[in-house]
Design an enzyme around this catalytic site. Structure first.
Site, PDB file in Angstrom:
ATOM      1  N   ARG A 146       0.847  -1.216   0.000  1.00  0.00           N
ATOM      2  CA  ARG A 146       0.000   0.000   0.000  1.00  0.00           C
ATOM      3  C   ARG A 146       0.879   1.262   0.000  1.00  0.00           C
ATOM      4  O   ARG A 146       2.064   1.228   0.312  1.00  0.00           O
ATOM      5  CB  ARG A 146      -0.922   0.026   1.210  1.00  0.00           C
ATOM      6  CG  ARG A 146      -0.210   0.065   2.561  1.00  0.00           C
ATOM      7  CD  ARG A 146      -0.022   1.465   3.117  1.00  0.00           C
ATOM      8  NE  ARG A 146       0.863   1.491   4.263  1.00  0.00           N
ATOM      9  CZ  ARG A 146       2.161   1.737   4.191  1.00  0.00           C
ATOM     10  NH1 ARG A 146       2.742   1.962   3.034  1.00  0.00           N
ATOM     11  NH2 ARG A 146       2.902   1.759   5.290  1.00  0.00           N
ATOM     12  N   ASP A 199      -2.443   8.530  12.581  1.00  0.00           N
ATOM     13  CA  ASP A 199      -3.086   7.289  13.061  1.00  0.00           C
ATOM     14  C   ASP A 199      -3.063   7.178  14.583  1.00  0.00           C
ATOM     15  O   ASP A 199      -4.097   6.927  15.210  1.00  0.00           O
ATOM     16  CB  ASP A 199      -2.485   6.042  12.387  1.00  0.00           C
ATOM     17  CG  ASP A 199      -0.981   5.923  12.542  1.00  0.00           C
ATOM     18  OD1 ASP A 199      -0.332   6.916  12.956  1.00  0.00           O
ATOM     19  OD2 ASP A 199      -0.444   4.835  12.250  1.00  0.00           O
ATOM     20  N   GLY A 221      10.870  -4.008   3.253  1.00  0.00           N
ATOM     21  CA  GLY A 221      11.444  -2.908   4.030  1.00  0.00           C
ATOM     22  C   GLY A 221      11.487  -1.599   3.259  1.00  0.00           C
ATOM     23  O   GLY A 221      12.217  -0.683   3.644  1.00  0.00           O
ATOM     24  N   GLY A 262       8.936   0.529   2.793  1.00  0.00           N
ATOM     25  CA  GLY A 262       7.892   1.473   3.186  1.00  0.00           C
ATOM     26  C   GLY A 262       6.568   1.250   2.461  1.00  0.00           C
ATOM     27  O   GLY A 262       5.654   2.061   2.588  1.00  0.00           O
ATOM     28  N   SER A 265       4.880  -1.587   2.801  1.00  0.00           N
ATOM     29  CA  SER A 265       4.171  -2.551   3.639  1.00  0.00           C
ATOM     30  C   SER A 265       4.163  -3.976   3.115  1.00  0.00           C
ATOM     31  O   SER A 265       3.120  -4.626   2.991  1.00  0.00           O
ATOM     32  CB  SER A 265       2.747  -2.083   3.928  1.00  0.00           C
ATOM     33  OG  SER A 265       2.356  -2.701   5.116  1.00  0.00           O
ATOM     34  N   ASP A 272      -1.931  -0.394   7.555  1.00  0.00           N
ATOM     35  CA  ASP A 272      -1.327  -1.294   6.571  1.00  0.00           C
ATOM     36  C   ASP A 272      -2.184  -2.536   6.341  1.00  0.00           C
ATOM     37  O   ASP A 272      -2.451  -2.930   5.203  1.00  0.00           O
ATOM     38  CB  ASP A 272       0.071  -1.729   7.029  1.00  0.00           C
ATOM     39  CG  ASP A 272       1.009  -0.549   7.194  1.00  0.00           C
ATOM     40  OD1 ASP A 272       0.600   0.579   6.854  1.00  0.00           O
ATOM     41  OD2 ASP A 272       2.138  -0.753   7.665  1.00  0.00           O
ATOM     42  N   TYR A 330      10.421   8.598  16.820  1.00  0.00           N
ATOM     43  CA  TYR A 330       9.008   8.222  16.724  1.00  0.00           C
ATOM     44  C   TYR A 330       8.354   8.284  18.107  1.00  0.00           C
ATOM     45  O   TYR A 330       7.298   8.901  18.287  1.00  0.00           O
ATOM     46  CB  TYR A 330       8.907   6.812  16.117  1.00  0.00           C
ATOM     47  CG  TYR A 330       7.513   6.274  16.007  1.00  0.00           C
ATOM     48  CD1 TYR A 330       6.632   6.749  15.032  1.00  0.00           C
ATOM     49  CD2 TYR A 330       7.061   5.278  16.872  1.00  0.00           C
ATOM     50  CE1 TYR A 330       5.344   6.249  14.931  1.00  0.00           C
ATOM     51  CE2 TYR A 330       5.779   4.772  16.774  1.00  0.00           C
ATOM     52  CZ  TYR A 330       4.925   5.260  15.798  1.00  0.00           C
ATOM     53  OH  TYR A 330       3.650   4.754  15.713  1.00  0.00           O
TER      54      TYR A 330
HETATM   55  P1  ADP Z   1       7.727  -2.886   5.006  1.00  0.00           P
HETATM   56  O1  ADP Z   1       6.484  -3.451   5.606  1.00  0.00           O
HETATM   57  O2  ADP Z   1       7.661  -1.410   4.848  1.00  0.00           O
HETATM   58  O3  ADP Z   1       8.117  -3.544   3.727  1.00  0.00           O
HETATM   59  P2  ADP Z   1       8.830  -3.940   7.422  1.00  0.00           P
HETATM   60  O4  ADP Z   1      10.147  -3.791   8.090  1.00  0.00           O
HETATM   61  O5  ADP Z   1       7.602  -3.599   8.191  1.00  0.00           O
HETATM   62  O6  ADP Z   1       8.890  -3.149   6.049  1.00  0.00           O
HETATM   63  O7  ADP Z   1       8.634  -5.464   6.973  1.00  0.00           O
HETATM   64  C1  ADP Z   1       9.631  -6.100   6.213  1.00  0.00           C
HETATM   65  C2  ADP Z   1       9.867  -7.500   6.762  1.00  0.00           C
HETATM   66  O8  ADP Z   1       8.716  -8.331   6.508  1.00  0.00           O
HETATM   67  C3  ADP Z   1      10.996  -8.211   6.058  1.00  0.00           C
HETATM   68  O9  ADP Z   1      12.251  -7.872   6.608  1.00  0.00           O
HETATM   69  C4  ADP Z   1      10.644  -9.668   6.287  1.00  0.00           C
HETATM   70  O10 ADP Z   1      10.993 -10.085   7.588  1.00  0.00           O
HETATM   71  C5  ADP Z   1       9.120  -9.650   6.209  1.00  0.00           C
HETATM   72  N1  ADP Z   1       8.657  -9.962   4.828  1.00  0.00           N
HETATM   73  C6  ADP Z   1       7.897  -9.189   4.044  1.00  0.00           C
HETATM   74  N2  ADP Z   1       7.658  -9.788   2.849  1.00  0.00           N
HETATM   75  C7  ADP Z   1       8.287 -10.980   2.880  1.00  0.00           C
HETATM   76  C8  ADP Z   1       8.439 -12.067   1.950  1.00  0.00           C
HETATM   77  N3  ADP Z   1       7.892 -12.020   0.722  1.00  0.00           N
HETATM   78  N4  ADP Z   1       9.170 -13.141   2.343  1.00  0.00           N
HETATM   79  C9  ADP Z   1       9.702 -13.188   3.568  1.00  0.00           C
HETATM   80  N5  ADP Z   1       9.618 -12.197   4.477  1.00  0.00           N
HETATM   81  C10 ADP Z   1       8.932 -11.104   4.155  1.00  0.00           C
HETATM   82 MG    MG Z   2       5.731  -3.020   7.559  1.00  0.00          MG
END
Ligand code: ADP
Ligand code: MG
Length: 408
Positions: free
Chosen positions: A42, A51, A139, A141, A143, A189, A239
């Site tokens: 998103r 929020d 990672g 941003g 989600s 999210d 934050y």
């Molecule tokens: P964002 O949600 O903004 O991408 P976050 O730090 O909240 O960043 O979440 C990222 C984490 O979610 C990754 O480091 C991993 O641990 C997990 N993750 C997300 N998508 C996958 C995926 N396709 N396979 C494995 N882990 C995932």
């Molecule tokens: Mg996230």
């Protein structure tokens, strides 16, 4: 349950990934997919740092998905499932019975947390094998974490033949992120990934959890996401500090949340407020107003006002909330300099700040030029290569299994 339009761009995007994940399930586990599900990332068009102040946000799903293809396991250890993530390049076991606790492989916790939530509702989940495949950057941003959680919940619905309301599903996923991944996120999210629809934005009241889908149907307007590819690590707990400044301001104003205060009330309490808490509160209160106004302008097809609200949001985040950074400011300034004549309606930072992405609204025919100019000028100004792509409001979680009834 709304009917799924398989020809829509978001379904096509999800189906491409679905085909790849079916193939990988075959290759990795030597089995054919019985269930295939998808859930999107998103982007938030406006409503930042509102929020946790009980305010509004206005996100949309993007046409980037996390897809899971799965099959029953034939020779199961009865209490576990095997999952392979193509993005991480690793396989792991998930427990399907108690005790289900947070483990030390961080990505698995997102999946395990959702499984735990479903099992605790009394669902029986038979052993399965699954491939997780995604084009939501991890990672970045956008989600990917909620996309993974909501895809997992949608898979468990398909496997167990049960279903949750979209709100319950989003809340179960949020709880998984809190308790298993250890991230104290809000509801935006997971709500976006679960309940967004194509050609709609989600106006979400973060206090009551009520929401409304706001039409975004002009094919001439596209959403462009630009990742600055910087993430400034701040050691000062920025934050948490913003949150406590907001609580302090709400306390002085005598309201439970800043959502309950007006700009006039804030102004009349200026003398009693710490100057920093004052400007933080000014951002939050004005941003909630801008978010509601942007939804109203969208309904009226008044793009010019939506664009002005986006620029005002950015200025407020930069000057009052102080969560922007030079790279995000530069991306927004480049967009503004291209301007309405160059097809740019509005632009702002999106997400928590100190790096990450900007979101811009751009006339469809101007998108290629906008992307190349933004990339060129940002690279010139920072020596950093941005990641820029166009998207549009997309369909939330879907069950793409053969013979599935439609939208999850
Ligand atoms: P964002 O949600 O903004 O991408 P976050 O730090 O909240 O960043 O979440 C990222 C984490 O979610 C990754 O480091 C991993 O641990 C997990 N993750 C997300 N998508 C996958 C995926 N396709 N396979 C494995 N882990 C995932
Ligand atoms: Mg996230």
């Amino acid at each position: 349950m709304s009917q799924l339009d398989h020809r829509s761009p978001s379904c096509i995007a999800a189906n491409v990934l679905a085909g790849q994940s079916r193939e990988m399930l075959q290759r990795h586990f030597n089995c054919s997919a019985r269930w295939v599900v998808a859930a999107p990332g998103r982007v938030n068009l406006i409503g930042e740092h509102t929020d946790y102040n009980g305010g509004f946000v206005l996100p949309m799903a993007i046409d980037r998905y996390t897809v899971i293809a799965a099959a029953p396991a034939e020779f199961p250890p009865a209490d576990s499932a095997e999952v392979f993530s193509t993005e991480v390049g690793a396989c792991s076991r998930i427990r399907l019975n108690e005790p289900m606790e947070r483990g030390n492989v961080s990505w698995v916790n997102y999946v395990q947390g959702v499984v735990a939530g479903c099992v605790r509702q009394g669902w029986s989940v038979p052993p399965f094998r699954a491939v997780i495949h995604s084009n939501v950057p991890l990672g970045g941003g956008l989600s990917s974490s909620a996309a993974l959680e909501v895809a997992t919940a949608t898979l468990l619905e398909a496997i167990s033949g049960k279903s949750l309301s979209l709100v319950d599903k989003a809340l179960l996923c949020q709880k998984a992120e809190h308790t298993f991944a250890g991230v104290p996120c809000g509801i935006m999210d997971q709500f976006s990934s679960a309940m967004c629809e194509a050609h709609r934005l989600l106006l979400l009241d973060c206090r009551s959890q009520e929401f409304e889908l706001v039409p975004f149907t002009d094919p001439d307007v596209q959403v462009v996401i630009a990742n600055s590819n910087v993430k400034h690590e701040l050691t000062g707990g920025e934050y948490a500090r913003r949150r406590s400044e907001c609580e302090q301001a709400a306390g002085v104003l005598g309201v439970p949340f800043l959502r309950d205060a007006s700009l006039a009330q804030l102004e009349s309490a200026r003398d009693r407020l710490d100057p920093v808490a004052f400007v933080r509160a000014r951002h939050v209160i004005s941003e909630i107003d801008r978010t509601v106004a942007a939804a109203q302008s969208l309904r009226a097809g008044d793009w010019k006002t939506v664009g002005e609200l986006m620029y005002a949001s950015h200025a407020s985040l930069r000057d009052d909330y102080e969560v922007s950074c030079a790279e995000l400011d530069l991306l927004v300034e480049i967009a503004r300099s291209i301007g309405l004549d160059g097809g740019v309606i509005g632009s702002r930072m999106t997400g928590g700040g100190f790096g990450g992405c900007t979101v811009s609204l751009v006339r469809a025919q101007a998108v290629p030029h906008f992307i190349s100019e933004l990339t060129r000028q940002y690279r010139q100004g920072t020596s950093i290569e941005p990641t820029v792509f166009a998207t549009q409001p997309s369909q939330g979680a879907m069950n793409l299994s053969d013979h599935a009834p439609g939208v999850a």
